[in-house]
Design a protein around this motif. Structure first.
Motif, PDB file in Angstrom:
ATOM      1  N   SER A 128       0.819  -1.210   0.000  1.00  0.00           N
ATOM      2  CA  SER A 128       0.000   0.000   0.000  1.00  0.00           C
ATOM      3  C   SER A 128       0.854   1.261   0.000  1.00  0.00           C
ATOM      4  N   ILE A 129       1.892   1.289   0.841  1.00  0.00           N
ATOM      5  CA  ILE A 129       2.726   2.488   0.949  1.00  0.00           C
ATOM      6  C   ILE A 129       3.474   2.757  -0.358  1.00  0.00           C
ATOM      7  N   SER A 130       4.041   1.713  -0.954  1.00  0.00           N
ATOM      8  CA  SER A 130       4.821   1.913  -2.185  1.00  0.00           C
ATOM      9  C   SER A 130       3.937   2.348  -3.336  1.00  0.00           C
TER      10      SER A 130
ATOM     11  N   ASP B  30       4.450  12.255  -8.817  1.00  0.00           N
ATOM     12  CA  ASP B  30       4.613  13.709  -8.797  1.00  0.00           C
ATOM     13  C   ASP B  30       3.532  14.374  -7.949  1.00  0.00           C
ATOM     14  N   LEU B  31       3.588  14.091  -6.642  1.00  0.00           N
ATOM     15  CA  LEU B  31       2.685  14.718  -5.685  1.00  0.00           C
ATOM     16  C   LEU B  31       3.486  15.117  -4.455  1.00  0.00           C
ATOM     17  N   ASP B  32       3.003  16.109  -3.726  1.00  0.00           N
ATOM     18  CA  ASP B  32       3.712  16.494  -2.507  1.00  0.00           C
ATOM     19  C   ASP B  32       3.492  15.439  -1.425  1.00  0.00           C
TER      20      ASP B  32
ATOM     21  N   LYS C 204       0.505  12.553  -0.720  1.00  0.00           N
ATOM     22  CA  LYS C 204       0.825  11.126  -0.764  1.00  0.00           C
ATOM     23  C   LYS C 204       0.362  10.430   0.511  1.00  0.00           C
ATOM     24  N   LEU C 205       0.641  11.038   1.651  1.00  0.00           N
ATOM     25  CA  LEU C 205       0.274  10.421   2.924  1.00  0.00           C
ATOM     26  C   LEU C 205      -1.233  10.330   3.085  1.00  0.00           C
ATOM     27  N   ARG C 206      -1.944  11.334   2.576  1.00  0.00           N
ATOM     28  CA  ARG C 206      -3.402  11.320   2.715  1.00  0.00           C
ATOM     29  C   ARG C 206      -4.043  10.316   1.766  1.00  0.00           C
ATOM     30  N   ARG C 207      -3.318   9.920   0.733  1.00  0.00           N
ATOM     31  CA  ARG C 207      -3.818   8.898  -0.192  1.00  0.00           C
ATOM     32  C   ARG C 207      -3.695   7.486   0.376  1.00  0.00           C
ATOM     33  N   LEU C 208      -2.885   7.336   1.423  1.00  0.00           N
ATOM     34  CA  LEU C 208      -2.675   5.999   1.987  1.00  0.00           C
ATOM     35  C   LEU C 208      -3.960   5.446   2.595  1.00  0.00           C
ATOM     36  N   ASP C 209      -4.138   4.163   2.473  1.00  0.00           N
ATOM     37  CA  ASP C 209      -5.310   3.472   3.024  1.00  0.00           C
ATOM     38  C   ASP C 209      -4.997   3.077   4.467  1.00  0.00           C
ATOM     39  N   TRP C 210      -5.036   4.071   5.359  1.00  0.00           N
ATOM     40  CA  TRP C 210      -4.650   3.826   6.756  1.00  0.00           C
ATOM     41  C   TRP C 210      -5.560   2.804   7.425  1.00  0.00           C
ATOM     42  N   GLY C 211      -6.870   2.956   7.214  1.00  0.00           N
ATOM     43  CA  GLY C 211      -7.809   2.015   7.824  1.00  0.00           C
ATOM     44  C   GLY C 211      -7.624   0.598   7.314  1.00  0.00           C
ATOM     45  N   GLY C 212      -7.420   0.466   6.001  1.00  0.00           N
ATOM     46  CA  GLY C 212      -7.201  -0.856   5.421  1.00  0.00           C
ATOM     47  C   GLY C 212      -5.925  -1.491   5.945  1.00  0.00           C
ATOM     48  N   MET C 213      -4.849  -0.698   6.049  1.00  0.00           N
ATOM     49  CA  MET C 213      -3.589  -1.228   6.563  1.00  0.00           C
ATOM     50  C   MET C 213      -3.740  -1.687   8.011  1.00  0.00           C
ATOM     51  N   PHE C 214      -4.495  -0.910   8.808  1.00  0.00           N
ATOM     52  CA  PHE C 214      -4.699  -1.294  10.203  1.00  0.00           C
ATOM     53  C   PHE C 214      -5.470  -2.609  10.312  1.00  0.00           C
TER      54      PHE C 214
ATOM     55  N   VAL D 212     -12.662  -9.890   7.420  1.00  0.00           N
ATOM     56  CA  VAL D 212     -13.994  -9.628   6.852  1.00  0.00           C
ATOM     57  C   VAL D 212     -14.264  -8.124   6.845  1.00  0.00           C
ATOM     58  N   ALA D 213     -13.940  -7.456   7.968  1.00  0.00           N
ATOM     59  CA  ALA D 213     -14.123  -6.006   8.043  1.00  0.00           C
ATOM     60  C   ALA D 213     -13.261  -5.295   6.995  1.00  0.00           C
ATOM     61  N   PHE D 214     -12.058  -5.803   6.790  1.00  0.00           N
ATOM     62  CA  PHE D 214     -11.168  -5.237   5.776  1.00  0.00           C
ATOM     63  C   PHE D 214     -11.799  -5.331   4.389  1.00  0.00           C
ATOM     64  N   GLY D 215     -12.402  -6.486   4.099  1.00  0.00           N
ATOM     65  CA  GLY D 215     -13.029  -6.668   2.798  1.00  0.00           C
ATOM     66  C   GLY D 215     -14.135  -5.652   2.537  1.00  0.00           C
ATOM     67  N   PHE D 216     -14.970  -5.364   3.554  1.00  0.00           N
ATOM     68  CA  PHE D 216     -16.032  -4.378   3.387  1.00  0.00           C
ATOM     69  C   PHE D 216     -15.479  -2.952   3.357  1.00  0.00           C
ATOM     70  N   TYR D 217     -14.466  -2.713   4.159  1.00  0.00           N
ATOM     71  CA  TYR D 217     -13.907  -1.360   4.282  1.00  0.00           C
ATOM     72  C   TYR D 217     -13.260  -0.884   2.985  1.00  0.00           C
ATOM     73  N   GLU D 218     -12.750  -1.802   2.178  1.00  0.00           N
ATOM     74  CA  GLU D 218     -11.994  -1.409   0.987  1.00  0.00           C
ATOM     75  C   GLU D 218     -12.841  -0.688  -0.068  1.00  0.00           C
ATOM     76  N   ALA D 219     -14.154  -0.585   0.147  1.00  0.00           N
ATOM     77  CA  ALA D 219     -14.993   0.199  -0.755  1.00  0.00           C
ATOM     78  C   ALA D 219     -14.887   1.696  -0.452  1.00  0.00           C
ATOM     79  N   ARG D 220     -14.261   2.069   0.684  1.00  0.00           N
ATOM     80  CA  ARG D 220     -14.293   3.449   1.141  1.00  0.00           C
ATOM     81  C   ARG D 220     -13.107   4.321   0.724  1.00  0.00           C
ATOM     82  N   PRO D 221     -11.859   3.842   0.812  1.00  0.00           N
ATOM     83  CA  PRO D 221     -10.717   4.748   0.654  1.00  0.00           C
ATOM     84  C   PRO D 221     -10.570   5.314  -0.749  1.00  0.00           C
ATOM     85  N   VAL D 222      -9.863   6.468  -0.837  1.00  0.00           N
ATOM     86  CA  VAL D 222      -9.539   7.067  -2.125  1.00  0.00           C
ATOM     87  C   VAL D 222      -8.678   6.119  -2.939  1.00  0.00           C
ATOM     88  N   GLN D 223      -7.663   5.545  -2.281  1.00  0.00           N
ATOM     89  CA  GLN D 223      -6.763   4.604  -2.962  1.00  0.00           C
ATOM     90  C   GLN D 223      -6.650   3.354  -2.106  1.00  0.00           C
TER      91      GLN D 223
END
Length: 566
Positions: A117-119, A241-243, A247-257, A296-307
């Motif tokens: 996700s981070i890369s 090419d983003l600041d 970049k950090l705000r594009r990360l899927d923090w909830g999904g990674m957790f 299971v929660a991860f599977g449902f959550y992945e519909a939410r993030p920007v990336q």
């Protein structure tokens, strides 16, 4: 499947009207950057040149990736034979020895999805450098450890680095090459991966027997040392090419957790079940349940993030789904075979760990050869389905024949079966990535999908070890109950959980021939039960291959983090 080189807003956003999406500035920056053709004007010639002449920096980067693949694969497998020696020398408790054994594996399971996700959000190179440093520091800590606690910490840090190196080297080779030219480069990358898997147990046994286990840490440095400057100087991947804030705000923090919680809570109980605690213990089933809920929660959550870490669009294609399942099954079989086949030779034929590693060399050598042959074959035929079917059929058939091996089986018979098992493993290993990568509609999803394959293959391997442990212990409990009164020398085998740990002691026992025959037979039958389960699972793998479609490999699109030839 259509590949017109354009990317729609709907494909990229999946979020434009959702109140749960990221802020407008992040969306605007994301869409402005991502909504580009997979091959932009000015790079068309580079993208469509196929496997044309590459600059020196490309081949230097390829050398870096092969060094990484080699050290990570052998480090993953080398420690298993060394743990008993380390535990004895450092006076470790059973619990400490256990965590020294699984620290690396657990760290890899947790870190791989994070690196994926981070890369994808911030670029490949910074996570790659970070992983290299962690792996180097962990190797040194392990090598100089004077206590089992430092060994555990060193292996944990190594695993956090090794997880990144393992997944990033596979993702970056996808970034650097188009699908059309990739078969030949996958053949090149298969060689260090296969050699590392084979040499790991042999290196571990040789160093423990003739030198010191500390060299398992030091031996990594001559390889990771050159890989670091090669990556820094020659690996010219195009940056995102983003600041940094965007970049950090594009990360899927909830999904990674959620994925980290799930991977931790599933990996730990699977690792200690029937080793530290029985499957019926709350210490096993409670974290396992929590882990499943998190996934299971991860599977449902992945519909939410920007990336999202794993966009839903990756799973809309049947070929992608069955290929991921096939990859997980292959990991299950590979991990189980690498662990249980040497143990079988040690328990049934009373071989030393080094002798058992040599005994499975026929499978290992041909596995290397055919893991290289398979992508070369795809390169020339431009087709993969028949090859994939053949690999699974060979693997299932000769794994089934292996169930007939016993004390009376000749070496020629054993070696023949092992050769064909190795052929099946090698073919499937390097053929599965082709339908998977051909199934994605966007070049930028190639890295995601291959990263997912790495993760599921590893988690499949952990699941396979757990299944084999349950089957073996259950079968051994039945055999040892029918054994009758146990001699004093083997009285601890009344607890089936001690059976695997007792195997190295078998060849040192001073018992009469009839008792030893009964004892080795008490081991052989549970191993046969394991082989039967593995054959059944390989049959499922064959079914996945039959559901795999032949897709177009003549795609020359490159992702946004492609290699910069300029």
């Amino acid at each position: 499947m259509e590949r017109d080189g354009s990317i729609s807003t709907a494909e990229l956003g999946e979020k434009s009207e959702s109140p749960r999406a990221a802020t407008a500035d992040v969306e605007a920056a994301s869409q402005k950057h991502d909504a580009q053709p997979a091959v932009i004007e000015g790079d068309q010639q580079a993208a469509t040149s196929g496997a044309g002449k590459k600059p020196f920096s490309f081949y230097a980067s390829l050398l870096c990736l092969t060094l990484i693949a080699l050290i990570v694969t052998w480090d993953t497998t080398a420690l298993s034979v060394a743990i008993p020696v380390i535990a004895e020398q450092l006076h470790a408790t059973t619990l400490e020895a256990f965590f020294a054994s699984i620290a690396f594996t657990l760290a890899v399971a947790i870190s791989q999805p994070l690196y994926l996700s981070i890369s994808d959000a911030v670029g490949r190179k910074i996570p790659l450098y970070f992983a290299m440093v962690l792996f180097t520091v962990g190797s040194i800590l392990f090598a100089v450890a004077q206590s089992i606690t430092v060994v555990i910490v060193g292996r944990l840090i190594q695993g956090l680095g090794g997880g990144g190196l393992d997944i990033l080297q596979e993702i970056i080779i996808v970034d650097m090459t188009s699908l059309k030219e990739r078969p030949m480069y996958l053949a090149i990358m298969a060689l260090p991966i296969a050699v590392g898997s084979i040499m790991g147990p042999i290196i571990g046994a040789l160093l423990c027997q003739f030198a010191t286990w500390r060299w398992l840490g030091w031996i990594n440095l001559p390889f990771i040392g050159p890989a670091i400057p090669l990556a820094i100087i020659f690996m010219r991947l195009r940056p995102i090419d983003l600041d940094l804030k965007t970049k950090l705000r594009r990360l899927d923090w909830g999904g990674m957790f959620l994925f980290t919680v799930g991977a931790t809570c599933v990996s730990l109980p699977i690792s200690w079940a029937d080793a530290l605690y029985p499957w019926s213990s709350w210490r096993t089933f409670l974290p396992l349940i929590i882990g499943v809920i998190a996934f299971v929660a991860f599977g449902f959550y992945e519909a939410r993030p920007v990336q999202p870490m794993l966009p839903y669009r990756l799973f809309k294609n049947r070929t992608a789904v069955v290929s991921i399942i096939g990859g997980a099954i292959h990991g299950l079989l590979l991990f189980s075979i690498l662990l249980y086949y040497p143990l079988f030779f040690q328990a049934v034929y009373l071989q030393t760990p080094l002798e058992s590693a040599v005994s499975i060399l026929p499978a290992c050598i041909v596995s290397v050869a055919f893991s290289v042959f398979a992508p070369v074959c795809v390169e020339y035929t431009r087709r993969y389905t028949l090859l994939l079917h053949s690999g699974w059929i060979i693997l299932a058939l000769f794994s089934g024949l292996w169930c007939t091996v016993d004390q009376s089986s000749s070496k020629a018979v054993r070696d023949t079966f092992l050769v064909f098992i190795g052929i099946g493993l090698g073919i499937v290993f390097t053929t599965i990535p082709f339908p998977l990568q051909a199934s994605v509609e966007k070049a930028d999803d190639g890295g995601r999908i291959v990263g997912l394959l790495v993760i599921t293959r590893f988690l499949g391997g952990l699941l396979g070890l757990a299944i084999c442990s349950v089957v073996f212990n259950s079968g051994f409990a039945q055999q040892i109950a029918a054994f009758g009164p146990l001699p004093t020398e083997v009285s601890q085998l009344s607890d089936p959980r001690q059976a695997v740990g007792f195997i190295p002691t078998l060849r040192t026992l001073d018992l009469d021939a009839d008792t030893m025959r009964q004892l080795t037979e008490a081991y052989r039958i549970p191993f046969r039960n394991v082989w039967i389960v593995l054959v059944s699972i390989s049959g499922v793998g064959l079914v996945t291959s039959l559901l795999t479609k032949q897709l177009n490999l003549e795609v020359e699109d490159l992702g946004r983090q492609r290699f910069d030839d300029s």
